[in-house]
Enzyme design. Structure first.
Site, PDB file in Angstrom:
ATOM      1  N   GLU A  81       0.952  -1.099   0.156  1.00  0.00           N
ATOM      2  CA  GLU A  81      -0.013   0.107  -0.001  1.00  0.00           C
ATOM      3  C   GLU A  81       0.792   1.253   0.093  1.00  0.00           C
ATOM      4  O   GLU A  81       1.285   1.619   1.117  1.00  0.00           O
ATOM      5  CB  GLU A  81      -1.043  -0.071   1.245  1.00  0.00           C
ATOM      6  N   LYS A  96      -2.342  -1.803  -3.201  1.00  0.00           N
ATOM      7  CA  LYS A  96      -3.430  -1.176  -2.749  1.00  0.00           C
ATOM      8  C   LYS A  96      -2.980   0.614  -2.989  1.00  0.00           C
ATOM      9  O   LYS A  96      -2.362   0.923  -2.014  1.00  0.00           O
ATOM     10  CB  LYS A  96      -3.690  -1.528  -1.223  1.00  0.00           C
TER      11      LYS A  96
HETATM   12  P1  13P Z   1      -9.209   3.961   3.952  1.00  0.00           P
HETATM   13  O1  13P Z   1     -10.230   3.418   2.610  1.00  0.00           O
HETATM   14  O2  13P Z   1     -10.095   4.747   4.677  1.00  0.00           O
HETATM   15  O3  13P Z   1      -8.220   4.956   3.327  1.00  0.00           O
HETATM   16  O4  13P Z   1      -8.588   3.152   4.780  1.00  0.00           O
HETATM   17  C1  13P Z   1      -7.971   1.970   4.021  1.00  0.00           C
HETATM   18  C2  13P Z   1      -6.645   1.635   4.718  1.00  0.00           C
HETATM   19  O5  13P Z   1      -6.372   0.470   4.889  1.00  0.00           O
HETATM   20  C3  13P Z   1      -5.685   2.539   4.957  1.00  0.00           C
HETATM   21  O6  13P Z   1      -4.445   1.870   5.347  1.00  0.00           O
END
Ligand code: 13P
Length: 339
Positions: free
Chosen positions: A178, A220
């Site tokens: 991510e 992500k």
């Molecule tokens: P949000 O969709 O609220 O941004 O959260 C996703 C997430 O896992 C952030 O690390």
């Protein structure tokens, strides 16, 4: 079962068509903030009650393939004594775990941050596997503004993301990688596109250096949008066009799934944008969601800490999950919001 087979089974379950991921892995300070907004105290009992009710939502598994948990939740039980990860498995949902230890300032890079948690990661993952987690998540953030993010932050965060992903795969876990380009600031769409391209390019370089198997990981990312203080909001079509332009350039087709974070977009906004992305052509990957706030906000508001609002909260979660599931095939329409 071999380690590779384990990863392959997990990835196949996670990128199931028409499904996405629920991020319910808010750290203790973050969940305290979310609870404060509905005037609920963040105690262990309240966190357990809230998350148990989410996971017990009937038919959640029809539109959710995986749930990302916080470490505390992995060890909690439902009211009837069922461990929460097992409750998810009963719904046909794969349990996962946030494994980074949060972010902090990056030395010699003013305004930039680095995410920590590599020390002892292997040992921790072994424990999480025993508790039932089959995939993991690690989040790095990039601030846009002035000279940020600088080249040092771009390189250093790519390096930790790739190290983490390689360690996960060596133990049979699927890593969610991510890199979040933050929505804060007044930058325009084009600047977000440039930063996203630079960041993702570096991340995939590092993944290659660390020999991460692209076929058994999930990306992500944030969508390409203007900063939230930019005077001109973008249309869903502009977001889709810029996001896909960047991704086609830098995300290899071998990556099976891209599951976007919501990153401060409103619940319906996140659905509309995902839908527009999935209506565009030339997409070699499955494009889905891994939303935290955009899936949970209406459920949190409906629950409000009241035991008797459990069902209302579940309905609110299920509705958003279904709307987003439709957006993964471009079949969402705003008229479907009326319930
Ligand atoms: P949000 O969709 O609220 O941004 O959260 C996703 C997430 O896992 C952030 O690390």
């Amino acid at each position: 079962m071999g380690i590779q087979q384990q990863r392959q089974d997990t990835i196949a379950a996670l990128v199931a068509p028409g499904k996405g991921i629920l991020a319910a892995d808010e750290s203790s300070p973050t969940i305290a903030k979310r609870f404060a907004a509905i005037a609920v105290e963040s105690t262990e009992a309240n966190r357990r009650e809230y998350r148990s009710l989410l996971f017990a939502t009937p038919r959640l598994g029809d539109s959710i393939s995986g749930v990302i948990l916080f470490e505390e939740t992995l060890g909690q039980n439902d009211d009837d004594g069922t461990p929460l990860p097992q409750r998810l498995v009963q719904q046909g949902i794969v349990p996962g775990i946030k494994v980074d230890k949060g972010k902090g300032p990056l030395a010699n890079a003013p305004g930039d941050e680095i995410t920590r948690g590599l020390d002892g990661l292997e040992k921790r993952l072994e424990g999480y596997l025993q508790q039932g987690a089959r995939f993991a998540k690690w989040r790095c953030v990039y601030h846009i503004g002035g000279h940020n993010p600088g080249p040092l932050a771009v390189k250093a965060n790519a390096e930790v993301l790739a190290s983490y992903a390689a360690i996960c795969q060596s133990l049979g876990m699927v890593p969610i990688v991510e890199p979040e380009v933050l929505i804060d600031g007044d930058h325009d769409l084009e600047r977000c596109a440039q930063v996203s391209e630079t960041v993702l390019h570096e991340v995939f370089h590092a993944l290659h250096r660390h020999r991460v198997e692209l076929e058994t990981m999930i990306l992500k990312p944030s969508m390409v949008t203007p900063g939230k203080d930019h005077p001109q909001a973008a249309t869903a079509e502009q977001v889709a066009e810029h996001t896909l332009r960047v991704f086609r350039r830098v995300v290899p087709a071998a990556v099976p799934g891209i599951n976007f974070l919501s990153g401060g977009q409103g619940p319906e906004e996140a659905t509309v944008n995902l839908n527009a992305i999935n209506q565009a052509s030339h997409r070699p990957w499955t494009l889905s969601f891994s939303y935290g706030r955009a899936l949970q906000e209406p459920a949190l508001a409906a629950w409000g800490g009241h035991h008797d609002q459990r069902e209302a909260a579940q309905q609110a979660l299920l509705h958003r999950a279904r709307m987003n599931a439709l957006a993964t095939t471009g079949e969402y329409r705003t008229t479907l919001e009326a319930r």
